[in-house]
Design a protein around this motif. Structure first.
Motif, PDB file in Angstrom:
ATOM      1  N   HIS A  70      40.627  28.574  45.160  1.00  0.00           N
ATOM      2  CA  HIS A  70      40.214  28.723  46.551  1.00  0.00           C
ATOM      3  C   HIS A  70      40.278  30.196  46.912  1.00  0.00           C
ATOM      4  CE1 HIS A  70      44.628  28.481  46.811  1.00  0.00           C
ATOM      5  NE2 HIS A  70      44.483  29.279  47.862  1.00  0.00           N
ATOM      6  N   TYR A  71      39.786  30.507  48.102  1.00  0.00           N
ATOM      7  CA  TYR A  71      39.844  31.890  48.584  1.00  0.00           C
ATOM      8  C   TYR A  71      40.052  31.891  50.089  1.00  0.00           C
ATOM      9  CZ  TYR A  71      34.951  31.285  49.965  1.00  0.00           C
ATOM     10  OH  TYR A  71      33.782  30.839  50.537  1.00  0.00           O
ATOM     11  N   HIS A  72      40.409  33.054  50.602  1.00  0.00           N
ATOM     12  CA  HIS A  72      40.634  33.259  52.032  1.00  0.00           C
ATOM     13  C   HIS A  72      39.752  34.420  52.487  1.00  0.00           C
ATOM     14  CE1 HIS A  72      44.126  30.761  51.286  1.00  0.00           C
ATOM     15  NE2 HIS A  72      44.499  31.612  50.346  1.00  0.00           N
ATOM     16  N   ARG A  73      39.285  34.359  53.714  1.00  0.00           N
ATOM     17  CA  ARG A  73      38.421  35.408  54.252  1.00  0.00           C
ATOM     18  C   ARG A  73      39.195  36.482  55.022  1.00  0.00           C
ATOM     19  NH1 ARG A  73      33.068  33.780  53.955  1.00  0.00           N
ATOM     20  NH2 ARG A  73      32.752  31.547  53.677  1.00  0.00           N
ATOM     21  N   PHE A  80      54.646  36.908  43.113  1.00  0.00           N
ATOM     22  CA  PHE A  80      55.605  37.585  42.245  1.00  0.00           C
ATOM     23  C   PHE A  80      56.551  36.522  41.698  1.00  0.00           C
ATOM     24  CE2 PHE A  80      59.594  39.727  41.297  1.00  0.00           C
ATOM     25  CZ  PHE A  80      59.143  40.774  40.503  1.00  0.00           C
ATOM     26  N   ILE A  81      56.578  36.368  40.385  1.00  0.00           N
ATOM     27  CA  ILE A  81      57.384  35.327  39.761  1.00  0.00           C
ATOM     28  C   ILE A  81      58.826  35.813  39.654  1.00  0.00           C
ATOM     29  CG2 ILE A  81      57.632  33.788  37.778  1.00  0.00           C
ATOM     30  CD1 ILE A  81      54.925  33.586  39.425  1.00  0.00           C
ATOM     31  N   LEU A  82      59.719  35.012  40.239  1.00  0.00           N
ATOM     32  CA  LEU A  82      61.148  35.329  40.196  1.00  0.00           C
ATOM     33  C   LEU A  82      61.841  34.709  38.994  1.00  0.00           C
ATOM     34  CD1 LEU A  82      61.976  34.665  43.957  1.00  0.00           C
ATOM     35  CD2 LEU A  82      61.804  36.900  42.825  1.00  0.00           C
ATOM     36  N   ASP A  83      61.480  33.455  38.677  1.00  0.00           N
ATOM     37  CA  ASP A  83      62.182  32.723  37.636  1.00  0.00           C
ATOM     38  C   ASP A  83      61.267  31.632  37.088  1.00  0.00           C
ATOM     39  OD1 ASP A  83      64.544  32.148  36.122  1.00  0.00           O
ATOM     40  OD2 ASP A  83      64.892  30.404  37.402  1.00  0.00           O
ATOM     41  N   GLY A  84      61.405  31.337  35.821  1.00  0.00           N
ATOM     42  CA  GLY A  84      60.610  30.281  35.215  1.00  0.00           C
ATOM     43  C   GLY A  84      59.203  30.735  34.894  1.00  0.00           C
ATOM     44  N   SER A  85      58.299  29.770  34.833  1.00  0.00           N
ATOM     45  CA  SER A  85      56.913  30.032  34.464  1.00  0.00           C
ATOM     46  C   SER A  85      55.993  29.306  35.434  1.00  0.00           C
ATOM     47  CB  SER A  85      56.674  29.538  33.030  1.00  0.00           C
ATOM     48  OG  SER A  85      55.344  29.753  32.639  1.00  0.00           O
ATOM     49  N   VAL A  86      55.012  30.027  35.968  1.00  0.00           N
ATOM     50  CA  VAL A  86      54.035  29.471  36.894  1.00  0.00           C
ATOM     51  C   VAL A  86      52.643  29.824  36.368  1.00  0.00           C
ATOM     52  CG1 VAL A  86      53.157  29.483  39.268  1.00  0.00           C
ATOM     53  CG2 VAL A  86      55.614  29.776  38.852  1.00  0.00           C
ATOM     54  N   ALA A  87      51.763  28.840  36.296  1.00  0.00           N
ATOM     55  CA  ALA A  87      50.380  29.113  35.914  1.00  0.00           C
ATOM     56  C   ALA A  87      49.685  29.741  37.119  1.00  0.00           C
ATOM     57  CB  ALA A  87      49.676  27.834  35.486  1.00  0.00           C
ATOM     58  N   LEU A  88      49.132  30.939  36.935  1.00  0.00           N
ATOM     59  CA  LEU A  88      48.392  31.641  37.988  1.00  0.00           C
ATOM     60  C   LEU A  88      46.938  31.759  37.566  1.00  0.00           C
ATOM     61  CD1 LEU A  88      50.817  34.600  38.865  1.00  0.00           C
ATOM     62  CD2 LEU A  88      50.511  32.445  40.105  1.00  0.00           C
ATOM     63  N   GLY A 108      38.824  37.087  49.811  1.00  0.00           N
ATOM     64  CA  GLY A 108      37.654  36.678  49.038  1.00  0.00           C
ATOM     65  C   GLY A 108      37.941  36.407  47.578  1.00  0.00           C
ATOM     66  N   GLY A 109      39.106  36.801  47.091  1.00  0.00           N
ATOM     67  CA  GLY A 109      39.444  36.606  45.683  1.00  0.00           C
ATOM     68  C   GLY A 109      39.831  35.161  45.390  1.00  0.00           C
ATOM     69  N   VAL A 110      39.206  34.580  44.400  1.00  0.00           N
ATOM     70  CA  VAL A 110      39.503  33.201  43.999  1.00  0.00           C
ATOM     71  C   VAL A 110      40.839  33.174  43.272  1.00  0.00           C
ATOM     72  CG1 VAL A 110      38.726  31.265  42.558  1.00  0.00           C
ATOM     73  CG2 VAL A 110      37.056  32.620  43.860  1.00  0.00           C
ATOM     74  N   HIS A 111      41.659  32.171  43.597  1.00  0.00           N
ATOM     75  CA  HIS A 111      42.982  32.071  42.980  1.00  0.00           C
ATOM     76  C   HIS A 111      43.548  30.664  43.142  1.00  0.00           C
ATOM     77  CE1 HIS A 111      43.707  32.823  47.231  1.00  0.00           C
ATOM     78  NE2 HIS A 111      44.910  32.259  47.079  1.00  0.00           N
ATOM     79  N   SER A 112      44.630  30.402  42.407  1.00  0.00           N
ATOM     80  CA  SER A 112      45.382  29.159  42.535  1.00  0.00           C
ATOM     81  C   SER A 112      46.675  29.318  41.744  1.00  0.00           C
ATOM     82  CB  SER A 112      44.571  27.974  42.001  1.00  0.00           C
ATOM     83  OG  SER A 112      45.195  26.751  42.363  1.00  0.00           O
ATOM     84  N   TYR A 165      39.004  28.115  51.501  1.00  0.00           N
ATOM     85  CA  TYR A 165      37.689  27.650  51.095  1.00  0.00           C
ATOM     86  C   TYR A 165      37.683  27.383  49.605  1.00  0.00           C
ATOM     87  CZ  TYR A 165      36.740  29.577  55.639  1.00  0.00           C
ATOM     88  OH  TYR A 165      36.802  29.841  56.977  1.00  0.00           O
ATOM     89  N   ARG A 166      37.076  26.262  49.218  1.00  0.00           N
ATOM     90  CA  ARG A 166      36.948  25.945  47.794  1.00  0.00           C
ATOM     91  C   ARG A 166      36.053  26.973  47.122  1.00  0.00           C
ATOM     92  NH1 ARG A 166      37.900  19.971  47.086  1.00  0.00           N
ATOM     93  NH2 ARG A 166      37.956  19.132  49.189  1.00  0.00           N
ATOM     94  N   ALA A 167      36.442  27.339  45.916  1.00  0.00           N
ATOM     95  CA  ALA A 167      35.643  28.340  45.176  1.00  0.00           C
ATOM     96  C   ALA A 167      34.389  27.711  44.623  1.00  0.00           C
ATOM     97  CB  ALA A 167      36.473  28.926  44.057  1.00  0.00           C
TER      98      ALA A 167
END
Length: 167
Positions: A70-73, A80-88, A108-112, A165-167
């Protein structure tokens, strides 16, 4: 680039800082897997930024996330990952991010993001400027708590009200 215009104009500084202990309970519980601490909101920072601590609890791993983000206008978002593992997801690639890894997403950058390992993880999420994200996450928490299933149209309406907004 220069400093922005002054926001504080008094002749002397003032005592105005806020402190939050690590023992403060998270304000939001989104389903069984996420606890969100609202460290600073757009309201508490006079619109400068919002900063959340997002704790992903141990659970069965999610399936590999879909290639959709998704993205934001109106605001940027940083992780910022503090601990463990997160899929970005950066709009092109999913990667397992670990402690110390950082992702900046401009408007505008797509991310999740997703917890695909099933192990506990924690990250900071920064919104700038300080968009009013709390109502969006409160609605998500209520939807999950009530076990509601939204239609695609209902999701789109929810997203549109919250600059998502959905990408």
């Amino acid at each position: 680039m220069s400093y922005p215009s002054p926001r504080y104009l008094a002749d002397q500084g003032e005592v105005s800082a806020t402190f939050r202990t690590a023992a403060t309970d998270p304000e939001l519980r989104i389903g069984q897997r996420s606890r969100v601490s609202l460290l600073s909101t757009g309201a508490t920072t006079d619109g400068l930024y919002g900063l959340y601590r997002w704790d992903l609890l141990p659970a069965d791993p999610e399936p590999t996330p879909a290639k959709e983000g998704h993205y934001h206008r109106t605001f940027s978002e940083s992780f910022f990952i503090l601990d463990g593992s997160v899929a970005l997801y950066d709009g092109d690639t999913w990667r397992e991010a670990t402690a110390g890894d950082y992702l900046f997403v401009p408007p505008g950058g797509v991310h999740s993001f997703a917890n695909t390992t099933g192990a506990a993880a924690s990250m900071l999420v920064l919104f700038a400027p300080g968009a009013p994200r709390e109502p969006y996450f409160e609605e998500l928490a209520a939807i999950r708590a009530e076990g509601r299933q939204l239609t695609p149209e209902e999701w789109d309406e929810l997203y549109a009200r919250h600059d998502q907004y959905r990408a």
